[in-house]
Design a protein around this motif. Structure first.
Motif, short mmCIF file in Angstrom:
data_model
loop_
_atom_site.label_atom_id
_atom_site.label_comp_id
_atom_site.label_asym_id
_atom_site.label_seq_id
_atom_site.Cartn_x
_atom_site.Cartn_y
_atom_site.Cartn_z
N ASN A 50 -1.46 69.09 -37.44
CA ASN A 50 -0.70 68.29 -38.21
C ASN A 50 -1.78 67.31 -39.24
O ASN A 50 -1.35 66.48 -39.78
N LEU A 52 -4.14 65.32 -38.93
CA LEU A 52 -4.73 64.16 -38.74
C LEU A 52 -6.10 64.23 -38.62
O LEU A 52 -6.81 63.30 -39.01
N ARG A 78 4.46 67.17 -40.83
CA ARG A 78 4.53 66.27 -39.74
C ARG A 78 5.73 66.00 -38.97
O ARG A 78 5.88 65.50 -38.02
N PHE A 85 0.46 60.77 -28.51
CA PHE A 85 -0.98 60.35 -28.06
C PHE A 85 -1.23 60.03 -26.76
O PHE A 85 -0.64 59.31 -25.88
N PHE A 91 4.39 51.12 -31.65
CA PHE A 91 4.22 50.00 -32.56
C PHE A 91 4.64 48.65 -31.96
O PHE A 91 5.51 48.44 -31.60
N LEU A 155 12.40 62.87 -35.18
CA LEU A 155 12.49 63.64 -36.44
C LEU A 155 13.19 65.02 -36.23
O LEU A 155 12.97 65.88 -36.96
N GLU B 123 -2.16 56.40 -37.39
CA GLU B 123 -1.97 58.14 -36.79
C GLU B 123 -0.61 58.08 -36.42
O GLU B 123 0.08 59.21 -36.82
N ALA B 124 -0.34 57.03 -35.74
CA ALA B 124 1.24 57.30 -35.16
C ALA B 124 2.08 57.38 -36.29
O ALA B 124 3.18 57.89 -36.26
N GLY B 125 1.89 56.48 -37.38
CA GLY B 125 2.87 56.17 -38.40
C GLY B 125 2.96 57.68 -39.36
O GLY B 125 3.76 58.10 -39.60
N ARG B 126 1.42 58.10 -39.64
CA ARG B 126 1.61 59.42 -40.61
C ARG B 126 2.10 60.49 -39.54
O ARG B 126 2.68 61.31 -40.21
N SER B 127 2.05 60.45 -38.17
CA SER B 127 2.46 61.54 -37.23
C SER B 127 3.79 61.71 -37.57
O SER B 127 4.45 62.71 -37.20
N ILE B 128 4.85 60.79 -37.95
CA ILE B 128 6.17 60.84 -37.93
C ILE B 128 6.59 60.98 -39.31
O ILE B 128 7.80 61.01 -39.69
#
Lengths: 244, 223
Positions: A50, A52, A78, A85, A91, A155, B123-128
């Motif tokens: 993806n 990263l 994505r 992870f 968040f 998503l 990374e978590a933000g971009r991954s969604i």
């Protein structure tokens, strides 16, 4: 139908080449576990899918779109390839429900009502319907990772990438996370799982891949992979793992 | 001659200082309000991927942090009109100086706080599928902002006190008002003590307000 096609993937950090030419096809609905010693490059491969991590060269086609093509909208890719992870990366300033609905609201532009409904159904799916108003800090590691799985599902992706999802968990909490992952596999989700959970790989995976020194050393069905490994490095690795 | 503390003068001075206090507050609020936006803007610019915005931010921050505020004030109020041919009114000049000066320090506060956020969050933000901007807006900034509060509070207190330097450009703020009272009463001890007490009351209030804000934000994630 193939969901992910990795062609001649290379990745270097400055002078250090960590991925030295990997080819891998993953079909829709397949569960592929990637194992290997730490520093072998297995997480890097996953994180290239993806983008990263940006590959140094090669191609990765995810659901028909080459992530190396500058024309490809990586944000869209994505949404098709969710990620879970090792450190959860929830968040901390948002409630559990808000963690799960952020993507639907901001990326899919869903209405608040629809997003909340979707979020609640996903939390129910991972067994945390009663935690929607909590903050991540108030959850156990296993619960956090289940929220992270719900978030990655929010998503409605076609594939989920798991980056050592149970490695940061206390041993007694590993089971509940693996249980959710098993359920997803049963429902036909395409999954790529970097893991040290040999039991999970044996029971749930369609294929198990051993990566060491930046290349795929073995790629086989779980039964053959664990009981009659051909690769010498894999034999050593399994020998060391079995000692524990 | 024996010194005697003149209590009536001390107490009479405090209400007389209110006119100056008004300007001090206007300059501090205006200057810090604008300064916060300057700081956020240049702080994020310093984190930009491209060298040009990054360099601009570095020039601004270093130029301001490397020169005394008193010199900045004299330059803006007396120096710049020579070149531009227009005089900036003292109050406006005062607000500009506090804004530009605090902005440079706030930029560093913003940069540090944003950089302190775990890269895994981004990374978590971009991954969604969030864009860079959305990730900053919804994930990095709210968490960074919480970390900015204590150092921002410090900067607010420093800038509030720095407004006293603006007396040199003729702003009728708190200290200058005190000076004017001394000029007619000759009671320097009582008057400057009263001035100090008013500053102290303000800085202590800011410190207390910040503690309450921090507690409030802390509670919000621990409900």
């Amino acid at each position: 139908m193939e969901m992910i096609n990795i062609v001649n993937l290379h990745k270097s950090y400055d002078q250090l080449e960590v991925i030295k030419g990997i080819d891998l096809e993953i079909k829709s609905g397949e569960v592929v576990c990637i194992i290997g010693p730490s520093g072998s490059g297995k997480s890097t491969v996953l994180r290239c899918i993806n983008r990263l991590e940006t590959p140094t060269s090669g191609h990765i086609i995810v659901d028909g779109k080459d992530i190396m093509d500058p024309e490809t909208d990586i944000n869209h890719v994505r949404t098709e390839a969710g990620m879970v992870f090792q450190q959860f990366n929830l968040f901390p300033h948002m409630t559990v429900l808000d963690n799960v609905t952020l993507g639907p609201l901001k990326v899919r532009k869903m209405s608040k009502t629809d997003a909340d409904e979707l979020g609640r159904s996903l939390l129910k799916k991972v067994g945390l319907a009663d935690k929607e108003k909590n903050y991540p800090e108030q959850l156990s590691g296993g619960q956090k990772q289940r929220v992270a799985i719900a978030r990655s599902l929010s998503l409605q992706p076609k594939v989920i990438l798991f980056d050592e999802p149970t490695s940061a968990l206390d041993p007694e909490l590993v089971g509940e996370v693996l249980e959710v992952m098993k359920q997803l596999a049963k429902e036909g989700m395409t999954m790529v799982v970097v893991t040290h959970e040999m039991g999970f790989a044996r029971d749930v995976a369609d294929r198990v891949i051993f990566i060491d020194q930046g290349v795929i050393q073995e790629d086989n069905a779980p039964e053959a992979f664990f009981s009659s490994p051909k690769n010498k490095r894999l034999q050593d690795f399994l020998g060391k793992v079995a000692e524990h | 001659m024996e010194f005697q503390f003149d209590w009536p003068v001390f107490f009479e001075t405090i209400p007389m200082l209110m006119r100056g206090l008004k300007f001090t507050i206007i300059i501090a609020l205006g200057g810090l309000g604008v300064g916060f936006f300057l700081g956020a803007f240049f702080g994020l610019m310093k984190l930009a991927r491209h060298a040009v915005p990054r360099t601009l931010a570095i020039i601004y921050i270093e130029a301001i942090r490397g020169t005394p505020m008193l010199v900045q004030a004299m330059f803006l109020y007396y120096g710049l009109p020579m070149a531009l041919g227009l005089r900036i009114p003292p109050l406006t000049a005062g607000i500009i100086i506090i804004a530009v000066n605090s902005g440079a320090y706030i930029a560093e506060i913003v940069r540090g706080s944003v950089q302190s956020i775990d890269p895994g969050q981004i990374e978590a933000g971009r991954s969604i599928g969030l864009t860079r901007g959305q990730t900053m807006l919804y994930i990095t900034w709210p968490q960074a902002f919480k970390r900015m509060i204590p150092p921002l509070g410090n900067q607010f207190i420093i800038s509030l006190k720095d407004t006293s330097l603006l007396m040199v450009i003729g702003v009728g703020e708190l200290l200058r008002t005190g000076q004017e009272i001394v000029a007619v009463s000759y009671k320097a001890f009582e008057v400057y003590l009263a001035v100090a007490v008013v500053y102290l009351a303000m800085t202590l209030s800011i410190a207390q307000g910040l503690r309450m804000l921090e507690n409030h934000l802390e509670m919000k994630t621990k409900r």
